[in-house]
Design an enzyme around this catalytic site. Structure first.
Site, PDB file in Angstrom:
ATOM      1  N   HIS A  34       0.882  -1.235  -0.073  1.00  0.00           N
ATOM      2  CA  HIS A  34       0.028   0.027   0.006  1.00  0.00           C
ATOM      3  C   HIS A  34       0.953   0.975   0.108  1.00  0.00           C
ATOM      4  CE1 HIS A  34      -3.895  -1.724   1.607  1.00  0.00           C
ATOM      5  NE2 HIS A  34      -3.591  -2.432   0.557  1.00  0.00           N
ATOM      6  N   TYR A  62      -9.497   5.436   7.839  1.00  0.00           N
ATOM      7  CA  TYR A  62      -9.370   5.538   9.068  1.00  0.00           C
ATOM      8  C   TYR A  62     -10.473   6.579   9.208  1.00  0.00           C
ATOM      9  CZ  TYR A  62      -4.898   3.082  10.156  1.00  0.00           C
ATOM     10  OH  TYR A  62      -4.106   2.059  10.342  1.00  0.00           O
ATOM     11  N   PRO A  67      -3.871  -0.002  18.513  1.00  0.00           N
ATOM     12  CA  PRO A  67      -3.585  -0.517  17.364  1.00  0.00           C
ATOM     13  C   PRO A  67      -3.877   0.205  16.213  1.00  0.00           C
ATOM     14  CG  PRO A  67      -5.780  -1.425  18.194  1.00  0.00           C
ATOM     15  CD  PRO A  67      -5.206  -0.776  19.264  1.00  0.00           C
ATOM     16  N   LYS A  82       1.435  -0.266  15.241  1.00  0.00           N
ATOM     17  CA  LYS A  82       2.934  -0.652  15.574  1.00  0.00           C
ATOM     18  C   LYS A  82       3.220  -1.865  16.307  1.00  0.00           C
ATOM     19  CE  LYS A  82       3.963   2.955  13.336  1.00  0.00           C
ATOM     20  NZ  LYS A  82       4.675   2.565  12.016  1.00  0.00           N
ATOM     21  N   TYR A 138       4.072   6.584  10.165  1.00  0.00           N
ATOM     22  CA  TYR A 138       3.036   5.480   9.838  1.00  0.00           C
ATOM     23  C   TYR A 138       4.028   4.126   9.409  1.00  0.00           C
ATOM     24  CZ  TYR A 138      -1.083   2.893   8.556  1.00  0.00           C
ATOM     25  OH  TYR A 138      -2.294   1.987   8.498  1.00  0.00           O
TER      26      TYR A 138
END
Ligand code: APR
Ligand code: PHB
Length: 389
Positions: free
Chosen positions: A72, A200, A292, A296, A384
């Site tokens: 991604h 998200y 979550p 990580k 990220y």
């Protein structure tokens, strides 16, 4: 039995550490409380940083991830009824890989079996002993008999509820904890993902996340009360709630279907300092837990395993204790940055009852700023995709 490193726990941290040590010629044994099938049956997250995939390659366990993992380039943040893409590859040059933790664990188990290394499953009463001396040992009960493993070092890779951290003198350890006032209700379904990247979503009704395991298997989460129970969430209720929390386009395109797994997990930030106690080291969830939201947990287990294996290689190959003496500080420096990022993502995306309407408006302002600032998007993206090891 005698070995150089006795590893407690056959989760990602313990298995990856075991293979890294093996690749450095350092003999090790893993002692695991559960069966291999039980370990594989746990449903966990599935997002790998590039560094984690490289470590799997290093121990010869990365080929299936390279074949089947989904790369991604970006993620989307949904708020105010619209989606905003963060192009992480353009901002950082890096991507992330969607590949289930179960698959990572299976690949590491297979690599360990192929190497002929010893893993003791279904070991009861595992106990790390004498780790404040030069002769540490681990005892356990199996088939009704007590066994002892003499070793040079113990690696506590036994997760948040393990025995290793619990065996440390309370005066020798400091813990830091934040428990969030909500949980994540997650379901797995044999349905195509609603989008080719993760979404998200910040919504007045609560957080939602649309993710996946493959292009045929989806993973979705909605923020829920800690008082909720999965029995209160039949599939129809879940799908209806998810549709209300994501943008209209996603809601219109969402393919629903029967859940094949459904569970509620609490969210916490937790760090134990230090991560070394004499000849015992902690790694992975045994030492730290992150919510979550930033994906990580697994990646920190991997970087801890990398740091610890490198330190032990230096000890055995170069007869230097510098690496093991600096392991805790080195690992914690990366852990705390991930704890901060995971806390920040959680704070920006979830509904917090105690911050009221002004808190919700400040969240929207922060999301609006992040998605309109190159600097802010770059900051989110570089955390990220994973900060350097
Ligand atoms: N004795 C032996 N084994 C134990 C004991 C014990 N007393 N207590 C726990 N274990 C085992 C567990 O059964 C588990 O298999 O230790 C292992 C710890 O694995 P994880 O909890 O997966 O932790 P870790 O390897 O650090 O991986 C962290 O896993 O849980 C996820 O979200 C987490 O993604 C993160 C990753
Ligand atoms: C998952 O795929 O389960 C997942 C992905 C990203 C997250 C959390 C969970 O931030």
């Amino acid at each position: 039995m005698r070995t150089k490193v006795a590893i407690i726990g056959a989760g990602p941290a313990g298995l990856l550490l075991g293979q890294l040590l093996e690749s450095y010629g350092i003999d090790n044994v893993i002692i695991e409380r559960q069966s291999a099938d039980y370990v594989l049956g746990r449903i966990r997250a599935g997002l790998l940083e590039e560094g984690t995939v490289r470590l799997l390659d290093e121990v010869g366990a990365g080929s299936r991830a390279r074949r089947e993992g989904l790369l991604h380039d970006g993620i989307e943040l949904a708020f105010g009824g619209a989606r905003h893409r963060i192009d992480m590859k353009a901002l950082t040059g890096k991507t992330v890989m969607i590949y289930g933790q179960t698959e990572v664990t299976l690949d590491l188990m297979n690599a360990r079996k192929a190497a002929g290394l010893t893993t003791v499953y279904q070991a009861a009463d595992v106990t790390p002993l004498d780790f404040d001396t030069d002769h540490p040992r681990v005892t356990y009960v199996k088939d009704g008999a007590t066994h002892e493993i003499e070793c040079d070092f113990i690696a506590g890779c036994d997760g948040f509820h393990g025995i290793s951290r619990a065996s440390v003198n309370p005066t020798a350890i400091e813990t830091f904890e934040r428990v969030y006032p909500f949980g994540w209700l997650g379901i797995l379904s044999e349905t195509p993902p609603v989008s080719h990247e993760l979404i998200y979503s910040n919504h007045a009704r609560g957080f939602a996340l649309c993710t996946m395991r493959s292009m045929h298997r989806s993973r979705h989460y909605v923020q829920c009360s800690l008082d909720d129970h999965v029995d209160q969430w039949p599939d129809d209720r879940f799908w209806d709630e998810l549709k209300r929390r994501i943008d209209q386009k996603a809601a219109d395109e969402l393919v629903t279907g029967p859940s094949i797994e459904k569970s509620i997990a609490p969210l916490r930030s937790f760090v134990a300092e230090p991560m070394r106690f004499g000849r015992m080291f902690l790694a992975g969830d045994a030492a730290h837990i992150v919510p979550p939201t930033g994906a990580k947990g697994l990646n920190l287990a991997a970087s801890d395993a990398h740091y610890l294996a490198t330190a032990l290689r230096e000890y055995y190959d170069e007869k230097s204790s510098a690496g093991i003496d600096h392991y805790s500080a080195t690992a914690l420096a990366r852990v705390w940055k991930a704890v901060r990022f995971s806390w920040w993502m959680t704070s920006m995306l979830h509904k917090f009852p105690d911050t009221g309407t002004i808190g919700a408006r400040i969240q929207l302002a922060e999301l609006d700023y992040v998605c309109s600032s190159q600097a802010a998007m770059t900051s989110l993206a570089e955390n990220y995709v994973g900060l350097p090891f």
